[in-house]
Scaffold this motif. Sequence first.
Motif, short mmCIF file in Angstrom:
data_model
loop_
_atom_site.label_atom_id
_atom_site.label_comp_id
_atom_site.label_asym_id
_atom_site.label_seq_id
_atom_site.Cartn_x
_atom_site.Cartn_y
_atom_site.Cartn_z
N SER A 235 0.83 -1.21 0.00
CA SER A 235 0.00 0.00 0.00
C SER A 235 0.87 1.26 0.00
O SER A 235 0.58 2.22 -0.73
CB SER A 235 -0.92 -0.01 1.22
OG SER A 235 -1.67 1.17 1.30
N LYS A 236 1.93 1.27 0.82
CA LYS A 236 2.80 2.43 0.89
C LYS A 236 3.51 2.67 -0.45
O LYS A 236 3.62 3.80 -0.92
CB LYS A 236 3.84 2.24 2.00
CG LYS A 236 4.75 3.45 2.19
CD LYS A 236 5.72 3.24 3.33
CE LYS A 236 6.63 4.45 3.49
NZ LYS A 236 7.62 4.25 4.61
N SER A 239 1.03 3.94 -3.01
CA SER A 239 0.66 5.32 -2.70
C SER A 239 1.75 6.29 -3.17
O SER A 239 1.45 7.34 -3.73
CB SER A 239 0.43 5.47 -1.20
OG SER A 239 0.16 6.81 -0.87
N ARG A 293 -1.88 12.81 -0.27
CA ARG A 293 -1.66 11.50 0.35
C ARG A 293 -0.23 11.35 0.87
O ARG A 293 0.22 10.25 1.13
CB ARG A 293 -1.97 10.40 -0.67
CG ARG A 293 -3.40 10.42 -1.18
CD ARG A 293 -3.65 9.34 -2.20
NE ARG A 293 -3.51 8.00 -1.65
CZ ARG A 293 -3.61 6.88 -2.37
NH1 ARG A 293 -3.84 6.94 -3.66
NH2 ARG A 293 -3.46 5.70 -1.78
#
Length: 314
Positions: A235-236, A239, A293
């Motif tokens: 996810s990181k 992102s 984000r």
Amino acid sequence: MNMSGVNTVTEFILLSFPCSREVQVLLFMLFSVAYILTLMGNGAIVCAVMLDHRLHTPMYILLANFSFLEICYINTTVPNMLSNFLSETKTLSFTACFLQFYFFFSMGTTETFLLPLMAFDRYLAICRPLHYPTIMTNHLCMNLVAICWVTAFLCYPVPIFFITQLPFCGPNTIDHFVCDPGPLLALSCIPAPGIELSCSILSSLIIFITFFFIIGSYTLVLRAVLQFPSAAGKSKAFSTCGSHLVVVSLFYGTLMVMYISPTSGNPAGIQKSVTLIYSSVTPLVNPLIYSLRNKDIKAGLRKIQMCMKICQSE
């Protein structure tokens, strides 16, 4: 043969967006707000990286340079476009037109060089994490950024010189808001297939080489991310890379429409709309894409806000 002596055009008329006076004023206010927001958004990112020592890393140095570039980029077109909205003549001198041409394309080329460099930085960080600190040092990062700027500004002097040597004997009206090669070549008194082909080849090489470099980098990144054992790590990584891919898609998508064949017969309305997207809209939304984000950028922006409050209280 040098035909510069035939030139009778001393200025060009940039039609920009022809419409009623009321709509011109409305457009002036709309683009003025967008221009100010673009300067504030990109300027805030530059200041956040400069003031927060935690952001003095290659990733954020590149982002700050990119934001600074966006500020320079919009200043090649938007101020003149705003003045044209309120002007009756909408004229731009021969020299000013080609200076705008040079800086507009040099800034755009710098962006096509910085975006692959940012992709390469993400490739090293994700695919070579143990070697990343020793490979991509701040010193190397700044040197690579300098190479991007210098190389980009050396790409277009020769093509522009040859275009200036063409005879422009009228008409001198450009149905655009920027001095663009397509409309300029169309105004020449003689056909210039050699110059048109050279511009097309140069643009194609710059766009496709850098674009496929980005695609290759992110293909390797994607393959590495899919092998991460934890969902949080995936996810990181997604992102971090997702915001960059959005910017790449916006910028390169519009570039490919316009400059692979600059006189391919695109209607003037489409040319102006597409140019407006990558030259004005993209710099406006980039700060939102990169900061919404990103916790580190948000922390840096909060630090700026706190400093401003302290200064006001004093």
